[in-house]
Design an enzyme around this catalytic site. Sequence first.
Site, mmCIF file in Angstrom:
data_model
loop_
_atom_site.group_PDB
_atom_site.id
_atom_site.type_symbol
_atom_site.label_atom_id
_atom_site.label_comp_id
_atom_site.label_asym_id
_atom_site.label_seq_id
_atom_site.Cartn_x
_atom_site.Cartn_y
_atom_site.Cartn_z
ATOM 1 N N GLU A 198 3.100 -1.392 1.788
ATOM 2 C CA GLU A 198 1.797 -0.238 0.916
ATOM 3 C C GLU A 198 2.975 1.115 -0.227
ATOM 4 O O GLU A 198 2.950 2.296 -0.849
ATOM 5 C CB GLU A 198 1.780 0.776 2.397
ATOM 6 C CG GLU A 198 1.483 0.244 3.639
ATOM 7 C CD GLU A 198 1.533 1.193 4.067
ATOM 8 O OE1 GLU A 198 1.535 2.332 4.572
ATOM 9 O OE2 GLU A 198 0.790 0.832 5.866
HETATM 10 C C1 GCB Z 1 2.110 2.174 7.648
HETATM 11 C C2 GCB Z 1 3.483 1.771 7.408
HETATM 12 C C3 GCB Z 1 4.847 2.006 8.493
HETATM 13 C C4 GCB Z 1 4.002 3.089 9.466
HETATM 14 C C5 GCB Z 1 2.480 3.094 9.754
HETATM 15 C C6 GCB Z 1 2.343 4.238 10.680
HETATM 16 O O1 GCB Z 1 1.174 1.836 7.449
HETATM 17 O O2 GCB Z 1 3.381 0.714 6.608
HETATM 18 O O3 GCB Z 1 5.881 2.045 8.320
HETATM 19 O O4 GCB Z 1 4.837 3.764 10.813
HETATM 20 O O5 GCB Z 1 1.828 3.225 9.082
HETATM 21 O O6 GCB Z 1 2.125 3.535 12.191
HETATM 22 O O7 GCB Z 1 2.052 5.186 10.298
#
Ligand code: GCB
Length: 504
Positions: A303
Site C-alpha cells: 500500500e
Molecule cells: C490494510 C493494511 C494492513 C492493515 C489492514 C487493516 O490495508 O495493509 O496492514 O492491518 O489494512 O485492517 O486496516
Amino acid sequence: MAPGQAGAWAALGPLLWGCALALQGGMLYPRESPSRERKELDGLWSFRADFSDNRRQGFERQWYRRPLRESGPTLDMPVPSSFNDMGQDAQLRDFIGWVWYEREVALPQRWSQDLDTRVVLRIGSAHYYAIVWVNGVHVAEHEGGHLPFEADISKLVKLTAQTAAGPASDFYTLPVGIRTVAVTESQFLINGKPFYFHGVNKHEDADIRGKGFDWSLLMKDFNLLRWLGANSFRTSHYPYAEEVMQLCDRYGIVVIDECPGVGIVLPESYGNVSLQHHLEVMEELVRRDKNHPAVVMWSVANEPASFLKPAGYYFKTVIAHTKTLDPSRPVTFVTNSNYAADLGVPYVDVICVNSYYSWYHDYGHLEVIQLQLATQFESWYRAYQKPVIQSEYGAETIAGFHQDPPLMFSEEYQRSLLERYHSVLDQKRKEYVVGELIWNFADFMTNQTPQRALGNKKGIFTRQRQPKSAAFLLRDRYWKLANETRYHHSVVKSQCLGNSLFPF
Ligand code: GCB
C-alpha cells in the site's frame, strides 16, 4: 546424516552436552563453560502416538530400531510443548498412552573424536514414563515427569563415529525443491499448471511473546492452515523467520514473500536515499530466501502512495532490480490505489489489490460489495490484462459478538462480508483472478486508534488461535477450492516427511 559425523536418534532428549570432567553426585544444570559445551535439541521432532489397541505396537515392532518415518507416518512436534494442544485433532488431544518422539542430531566431530570428552544426554522433563534410545540402543529410563534425568552416551557416540568414518570436511545440507513459476495474461502457473491462491495474510504475533519466533506457535499456525485448507500466505508486511520459510517448503505452502516496504506514503519517501535502501533490502531478502521453492513471488511493498509522481520511477527501479537479482520469480507490490492513478502497477507481473468495501468505505452497507468488487476487478483487468489477486479484504470482528441482521464488529457481519466477496471471486476466478488472501489469519496487536479494539480484530482466528464463525465458512470454501484445483495427477510426494498438503 552426513558421513563422518557422529549421529544419534533418540526417542527423547532436549539437551546434549559434552564436557571433559565426569560429574559425581548431584545433577547440575548444564551451563556452558570453557570446558563444557551444550547442544540444545529443542525444536521440531518427529512424533507418533501409538493408537494401537494395546498401545504397545511401538515396542512390539521395535520402532526405536530405525528412523521413525520408516515405520509409519509421523507428525512434526515442537519440543518443549504438550502434544495435546498442538493440533486440531481431538483424538490426539485426548490421547493417553505411549507417544514416540525422535530427533536426528549431527554432533560436532570433536565430541566423538576426542576420547576425553564425555557426552551426556540430558532430558529436562518428560511426562510421565520415558524410555530413551540412541541409535537403537536403550540408554535411559525414567519414571515421573518434571525432573531431569541423564545418560552418558560417550561410548555410543565414539562407536558411531568409527563406523561412519568419512572425510573430515565441511558439511552443509540444503533441502531442495524444484518447480517452475510463470505468469500469463490471466493465469499464475506453477509447474505449468494454473494455480489459485486460497490463503491468508499473517503476522508474526501472539499473546505474551508479541513478535518473535516460537516453534509451538508456528506448529499451531501450520496445523490451523491445514485445518483451513489454505494453500498459501503472504508474509505481510516483512520477511518472516527462516524456520517459517523452511516449513513452507516442507508443507507445500506457497508464499508471496514481502519486504518491509510498508507505509511508503510521503513524497520524501520516494527520494534517492530511500530508494537505495529499498534496493539493498531486496538484495538481502532475495539472498536469504531465493533457495526456498515455496516462495513464488516477491512483493516489494504494501500500500504505497503509488499515485504520487515519483512512484513510477521508484517502482520501475525496485522491480527491475529485483528481477535482475532473481529472474525466475514474478514481482509485485500490493496496491490500494485507484487503477487509473497507480503509477507502479505497469511494472508488476501480477496485480495485488487490497480493498475493504463496506468496512472503511460505505461501512455497514454490505449490499455495495458485489458491484464495487466486480467493478474493481474489471477496471484493473481492462487497464492491464494481468492476473489479479485480492490480496486483502476483511472486517473487524470481536469474537463472541453476535448480531442479526449483521452489524459491524459482529461475527455475522464478518461472515456476510466474506460471502459477498466470495460470490464475485467465484465469477472472476474463471477469468483472470488468481487468488484471494483473507485479512487476517489471526487477530494481532497494533497501536491505539479509534478503529482498533485492543488491536486489529480482522482475524478469522483470535489472537489465541481459536476460530471465529468466519473460519468455518472459509474452511468449507478453501477445501472445496482445494479439491477443485489441486493437481491429482502431478502429485510429487514430499521426500522429507510426506507432510505436504498441496504438493506443487
Ligand atoms: C490494510 C493494511 C494492513 C492493515 C489492514 C487493516 O490495508 O495493509 O496492514 O492491518 O489494512 O485492517 O486496516
